[in-house]
Design a protein around this motif. Sequence first.
Motif, short mmCIF file in Angstrom:
data_model
loop_
_atom_site.label_atom_id
_atom_site.label_comp_id
_atom_site.label_asym_id
_atom_site.label_seq_id
_atom_site.Cartn_x
_atom_site.Cartn_y
_atom_site.Cartn_z
N VAL A 115 28.19 37.97 59.80
CA VAL A 115 27.22 38.14 58.71
C VAL A 115 27.44 39.50 58.03
N LEU A 116 27.33 39.48 56.70
CA LEU A 116 27.38 40.69 55.89
C LEU A 116 25.97 40.99 55.41
N VAL A 117 25.48 42.21 55.62
CA VAL A 117 24.15 42.59 55.16
C VAL A 117 24.30 43.57 54.01
N VAL A 118 23.71 43.22 52.86
CA VAL A 118 23.92 43.96 51.62
C VAL A 118 22.65 44.68 51.20
N ALA A 119 22.78 45.93 50.80
CA ALA A 119 21.64 46.72 50.31
C ALA A 119 22.19 47.88 49.46
N PRO A 120 21.40 48.45 48.57
CA PRO A 120 20.06 47.98 48.20
C PRO A 120 20.13 46.76 47.30
N HIS A 121 19.07 45.96 47.33
CA HIS A 121 18.99 44.75 46.50
C HIS A 121 18.28 45.14 45.21
N SER A 122 18.98 45.03 44.08
CA SER A 122 18.46 45.54 42.81
C SER A 122 18.02 44.45 41.85
N SER A 123 18.77 43.34 41.78
CA SER A 123 18.42 42.25 40.87
C SER A 123 19.30 41.06 41.17
N PHE A 124 19.12 39.99 40.41
CA PHE A 124 19.95 38.79 40.58
C PHE A 124 21.42 39.09 40.26
N LEU A 125 21.68 40.17 39.52
CA LEU A 125 23.05 40.55 39.19
C LEU A 125 23.82 41.04 40.41
N ASP A 126 23.09 41.33 41.51
CA ASP A 126 23.75 41.71 42.76
C ASP A 126 24.62 40.59 43.32
N LEU A 127 24.40 39.37 42.83
CA LEU A 127 25.20 38.24 43.32
C LEU A 127 26.68 38.41 42.99
N LEU A 128 27.00 39.41 42.18
CA LEU A 128 28.39 39.77 41.94
C LEU A 128 29.13 40.03 43.25
N VAL A 129 28.38 40.50 44.28
CA VAL A 129 29.00 40.80 45.56
C VAL A 129 29.62 39.56 46.20
N LEU A 130 29.22 38.38 45.75
CA LEU A 130 29.80 37.15 46.28
C LEU A 130 31.29 37.03 45.94
N CYS A 131 31.71 37.66 44.86
CA CYS A 131 33.12 37.55 44.46
C CYS A 131 34.06 38.28 45.44
N PRO A 132 33.86 39.56 45.73
CA PRO A 132 34.74 40.21 46.72
C PRO A 132 34.52 39.73 48.15
N THR A 133 33.46 38.95 48.40
CA THR A 133 33.25 38.39 49.74
C THR A 133 33.66 36.92 49.81
N GLN A 134 34.39 36.46 48.77
CA GLN A 134 34.93 35.10 48.76
C GLN A 134 33.86 34.02 48.86
N LEU A 135 32.77 34.22 48.14
CA LEU A 135 31.66 33.26 48.07
C LEU A 135 31.09 32.96 49.45
N ALA A 136 30.77 34.02 50.18
CA ALA A 136 30.15 33.85 51.50
C ALA A 136 28.87 33.03 51.36
#
Length: 515
Positions: A115-136
Amino acid sequence: MERFDCHSATHEYPHPFVHEVKLSRAQRIRGIILGTILCPLRVSLAALCFLIMWPFARLRLAGLSEDERSRPVTGWRRWLFHPIVLLLSRAVFFSMGFLWVKVKGRRADLKEAPVLVVAPHSSFLDLLVLCPTQLATVVSRSENTRLPIIGALLEFNQSVLVSRKDPDSRKKAVAQLTERLTSNGYWPQMLMFPEGTTTNGGALIKFKPGAFLAGVPVQPVLLHYPNKLDTVRWTYKGTTWTEAVWHTTSQLYTNVTVEFLPVYNPSQEERNYPDLYADNVQKLMAKALGVPATDYVLEGGVPVIKLGGLSLPLESPPRETLSLLDKHGLGASEVEAALSQMIDRRQSGAQGSKASVEVLASVLGLTDRATAVTICGFYSKDDTVDLRQIYLSIAAVSGLVSFKSVLQIAFSMFSRESRGGLSKQELSDLMGALLGVPQHNTTELYIEASSHGKLTEENLLRVLTTHPTYRRIVDEYLHPEEAGSLLSFTSLSNGKAMNNNRNMHSGSLHYDKYD
């Protein structure tokens, strides 16, 4: 054990649930010019990418039985559709102005950190992190599946779904989550935002334990937006999501950095106590970000801080009410008259404790209905309010009634039987009225204040005024110091309204204040 090292009930740290995009005049003009061109163009391109993505997302699981959908997708369905959706996902954010994504550190593989835990959570635009994590795989509200395109993408992602309104759904989600995280590589890596809601990034709020329940290693992931203008964030109060989209797409580009920290391997104690595990990871990530780790949470849509199991709102309803009344020219004498009228209504049994906005306006002596609606909104989500809440919370912080008297009145209001004590539920109701927000975990307080299984008024007063944890609630949250500055109090005889600041020394209260 209660932690006191990372927060204060007196709001030691900045409010994490408020964010405003501050623009100079030149920036505002520039934003209008660029936004008029870029915003509709970028939103249209992003929408087009989503529309193209939609059928590919649906095709990935098309024709599979429920049993087959309950297992991870493999084979041609994965190698054909996964790269397409990943590419289109990156195109969405590229269209929105995220031209580059800087990646620091190394993403751990599945068996290193399930599991990857991501913070801080700022907005729905944070879903960009799904790209470098290969759509986890993610966890999402089940209600989102009803949204046309989002629902298809959640299905494609084989997300864990949970309904916030259904306790059984939560139990099933926890079981499903634990099964996936302990599958030893059978299920893909998961990505979670442990804060559970968006903040302004000025502090990390308390992590929810979901990502830590399985006791498996996690990889902390930090999100940075190193831009001159902080446009991405969308919080409880302040900039709306539409404004966040407008301001972000009005920039020529938006920088983002995804930083992978080393994998965190829990100790045996952390595996046994997920809350401790979550707290320790929160502290580590906060230190890496250079921000405080706090016990702030968003509970029932209200920002609160947790103390001794109780929830203290960051924006105190009674203080907000007193401030609003003061702005409308209502001083101590008017507030005292309103409190007396509430007690009279209670004693006469007039239509119970619930009151409409019109009744509230009448009791408070307000001629402006809109102000009464605002005050009602401090305490309730509908157009009625429990006058017991209004009375007890205002009486406690205004200094017009001693705390001991407030507690006596509270007991008479919430003790449903003449047995000289309160049940657990009655204590929750009483503390909810006193603090201005519902209380869901008063077990610790009940145990501390109970004697031979009976919670008496004397025991509760003792605990709230002498116990090191609960005395803080009275001293730092219910004290009338701020109310003295909100209302134009004048000294009156017979223990009536007076400037309570005279009784304050070094931020603590003398015990005689409770008498």
